[in-house]
Design an enzyme around this catalytic site. Sequence first.
Site, PDB file in Angstrom:
ATOM      1  N   TYR A 137      10.260  -1.225 -14.136  1.00  0.00           N
ATOM      2  CA  TYR A 137       9.595  -1.859 -15.083  1.00  0.00           C
ATOM      3  C   TYR A 137      10.018  -1.652 -16.236  1.00  0.00           C
ATOM      4  O   TYR A 137      10.524  -2.308 -17.031  1.00  0.00           O
ATOM      5  CB  TYR A 137       8.016  -1.670 -15.045  1.00  0.00           C
ATOM      6  CG  TYR A 137       7.043  -2.289 -16.286  1.00  0.00           C
ATOM      7  CD1 TYR A 137       6.662  -3.612 -16.001  1.00  0.00           C
ATOM      8  CD2 TYR A 137       6.851  -1.677 -17.418  1.00  0.00           C
ATOM      9  CE1 TYR A 137       5.793  -4.423 -16.801  1.00  0.00           C
ATOM     10  CE2 TYR A 137       6.177  -2.367 -18.309  1.00  0.00           C
ATOM     11  CZ  TYR A 137       5.799  -3.756 -18.133  1.00  0.00           C
ATOM     12  OH  TYR A 137       4.825  -4.409 -18.981  1.00  0.00           O
ATOM     13  N   LYS A 161      12.168  -4.002 -19.017  1.00  0.00           N
ATOM     14  CA  LYS A 161      11.683  -4.360 -20.475  1.00  0.00           C
ATOM     15  C   LYS A 161      12.820  -4.079 -21.476  1.00  0.00           C
ATOM     16  O   LYS A 161      12.757  -4.493 -22.479  1.00  0.00           O
ATOM     17  CB  LYS A 161      10.266  -3.620 -20.767  1.00  0.00           C
ATOM     18  CG  LYS A 161       9.244  -4.171 -19.863  1.00  0.00           C
ATOM     19  CD  LYS A 161       9.032  -5.812 -20.040  1.00  0.00           C
ATOM     20  CE  LYS A 161       7.704  -5.976 -19.261  1.00  0.00           C
ATOM     21  NZ  LYS A 161       7.438  -7.484 -19.666  1.00  0.00           N
TER      22      LYS A 161
HETATM   23  N1  LIG Z   1      -1.127  -5.202 -20.474  1.00  0.00           N
HETATM   24  C1  LIG Z   1      -0.431  -4.169 -21.044  1.00  0.00           C
HETATM   25  O1  LIG Z   1      -0.708  -2.964 -21.357  1.00  0.00           O
HETATM   26  C2  LIG Z   1       1.112  -4.520 -21.234  1.00  0.00           C
HETATM   27  C3  LIG Z   1       1.938  -3.579 -21.818  1.00  0.00           C
HETATM   28  C4  LIG Z   1       3.257  -3.810 -22.159  1.00  0.00           C
HETATM   29  C5  LIG Z   1       3.838  -5.159 -21.893  1.00  0.00           C
HETATM   30  N2  LIG Z   1       3.041  -6.120 -21.217  1.00  0.00           N
HETATM   31  C6  LIG Z   1       3.605  -7.320 -20.685  1.00  0.00           C
HETATM   32  O2  LIG Z   1       2.643  -8.257 -21.345  1.00  0.00           O
HETATM   33  C7  LIG Z   1       2.893  -9.557 -20.471  1.00  0.00           C
HETATM   34  C8  LIG Z   1       1.504 -10.148 -19.971  1.00  0.00           C
HETATM   35  O3  LIG Z   1       0.972  -9.349 -19.164  1.00  0.00           O
HETATM   36  P1  LIG Z   1      -0.611  -9.052 -19.370  1.00  0.00           P
HETATM   37  O4  LIG Z   1      -0.586  -7.687 -19.658  1.00  0.00           O
HETATM   38  O5  LIG Z   1      -1.221 -10.083 -19.899  1.00  0.00           O
HETATM   39  O6  LIG Z   1      -0.907  -9.242 -17.706  1.00  0.00           O
HETATM   40  P2  LIG Z   1      -1.783 -10.053 -16.749  1.00  0.00           P
HETATM   41  O7  LIG Z   1      -1.661  -9.727 -15.452  1.00  0.00           O
HETATM   42  O8  LIG Z   1      -3.188 -10.262 -17.250  1.00  0.00           O
HETATM   43  O9  LIG Z   1      -1.095 -11.576 -17.227  1.00  0.00           O
HETATM   44  C9  LIG Z   1       0.118 -11.680 -16.645  1.00  0.00           C
HETATM   45  C10 LIG Z   1       0.241 -13.166 -16.097  1.00  0.00           C
HETATM   46  O10 LIG Z   1       1.337 -13.569 -15.553  1.00  0.00           O
HETATM   47  C11 LIG Z   1       1.431 -14.180 -14.364  1.00  0.00           C
HETATM   48  N3  LIG Z   1       2.537 -13.986 -13.646  1.00  0.00           N
HETATM   49  C12 LIG Z   1       2.989 -13.069 -13.003  1.00  0.00           C
HETATM   50  N4  LIG Z   1       4.482 -13.211 -12.607  1.00  0.00           N
HETATM   51  C13 LIG Z   1       4.523 -14.465 -12.523  1.00  0.00           C
HETATM   52  C14 LIG Z   1       5.666 -15.382 -12.394  1.00  0.00           C
HETATM   53  N5  LIG Z   1       6.758 -14.846 -11.664  1.00  0.00           N
HETATM   54  N6  LIG Z   1       5.632 -16.787 -12.725  1.00  0.00           N
HETATM   55  C15 LIG Z   1       4.568 -17.210 -13.568  1.00  0.00           C
HETATM   56  N7  LIG Z   1       3.465 -16.183 -13.601  1.00  0.00           N
HETATM   57  C16 LIG Z   1       3.653 -14.982 -13.434  1.00  0.00           C
HETATM   58  C17 LIG Z   1       0.428 -13.666 -13.560  1.00  0.00           C
HETATM   59  O11 LIG Z   1      -0.163 -14.570 -12.792  1.00  0.00           O
HETATM   60  C18 LIG Z   1      -0.560 -13.388 -14.806  1.00  0.00           C
HETATM   61  O12 LIG Z   1      -1.509 -14.548 -15.001  1.00  0.00           O
HETATM   62  C19 LIG Z   1       3.722  -9.054 -19.337  1.00  0.00           C
HETATM   63  O13 LIG Z   1       5.151  -9.380 -19.394  1.00  0.00           O
HETATM   64  C20 LIG Z   1       3.592  -7.272 -19.176  1.00  0.00           C
HETATM   65  O14 LIG Z   1       4.723  -6.915 -18.486  1.00  0.00           O
HETATM   66  C21 LIG Z   1       1.506  -5.755 -20.826  1.00  0.00           C
END
Ligand SMILES: NC(=O)c1ccc[n+]([C@@H]2O[C@H](COP(=O)([O-])OP(=O)(O)OC[C@H]3O[C@@H](n4cnc5c(N)ncnc54)[C@H](O)[C@@H]3O)[C@@H](O)[C@H]2O)c1
Length: 261
Positions: A155, A159
């Site tokens: 991961y 990123k």
């Molecule tokens: N939540 C955190 O603390 C955090 C921190 C840093 C980065 N992020 C990043 O933020 C972004 C959004 O994540 P989130 O935290 O909202 O999580 P989340 O799981 O709530 O939402 C992520 C969404 O992406 C969809 N998804 C996953 N793989 C997919 C694919 N191959 N095609 C289409 N859709 C897909 C999932 O079904 C989900 O609805 C991600 O890139 C994650 O890595 C999140």
Amino acid sequence: MTRLAGKSVIITGAGSGIGRAATLLFAKEGARLIAVDRTEAVKEVAAEVKKAGGTAEALTADAGSEKDVIAFIDRALKDYGRLDAIWANAGVSGGLVPLADQTVEHWQEVLRVNLIGPFLAIKHSIPHMTRQGSGSIICTASVAGLKAGASGHPYGASKAGVISLVQTTAYSLSGTGVRINAVCPGLIETGMTKPVFDRAKERGTSDKIGQLNPLKRPGQPHELAAMGLFLASDEASYVNGQAIPVDGGLTASMPYTGKPI
Ligand SMILES: NC(=O)c1ccc[n+]([C@@H]2O[C@H](COP(=O)([O-])OP(=O)(O)OC[C@H]3O[C@@H](n4cnc5c(N)ncnc54)[C@H](O)[C@@H]3O)[C@@H](O)[C@H]2O)c1
């Protein structure tokens, strides 16, 4: 509420968390959206937008598949006639697997969704945006792409790759009028981090979450959506090639012991 008035925008990962919050906010600000997710939940998000009088079409698609990326970009062009912004936000955490137990297949899947997904979104939106002479590409990276200690190896590597991709692409787009930036969320309460919050609730330690940053709390999806809104809008017309942490100040300091000065 017109910061994105009439703009055609694609958001991936729109079925939950940050992508869902961004879809709802962008629609309120006048954007016409293609909301993409691999789960059916995205249909409810688009329905919520429509109920509130906004414009959003839901598409279930895999953001790491080239065929699917081409299809959702074509859909935006067909429905709205142009593409003003794309937020490559879909991501998977890959969990916390000990290094010795990680397989090539596990790495390939995390990199496919988290890094190749944004690459494909960039590759296939660039021709349309450069033709228009304008556009904003946003990619969701993470504080885990800036520093260790926030995720598993694949991961974090994916990123860090997103940040490098954004920086390199900003220069590939020299003179086109198209901007590209990354957002680097800290710990945000979403579907991805639900297990962390659920575990803390079970143990009665919810008040310990987010204590490492100076705001002393986790972030909420709408706080990321607000940064995305700025980057997608013309207000960010001179912001380009950046990886912007939205992390409560977490990455502002070296680790320290004792009281702040
Ligand atoms: N939540 C955190 O603390 C955090 C921190 C840093 C980065 N992020 C990043 O933020 C972004 C959004 O994540 P989130 O935290 O909202 O999580 P989340 O799981 O709530 O939402 C992520 C969404 O992406 C969809 N998804 C996953 N793989 C997919 C694919 N191959 N095609 C289409 N859709 C897909 C999932 O079904 C989900 O609805 C991600 O890139 C994650 O890595 C999140």
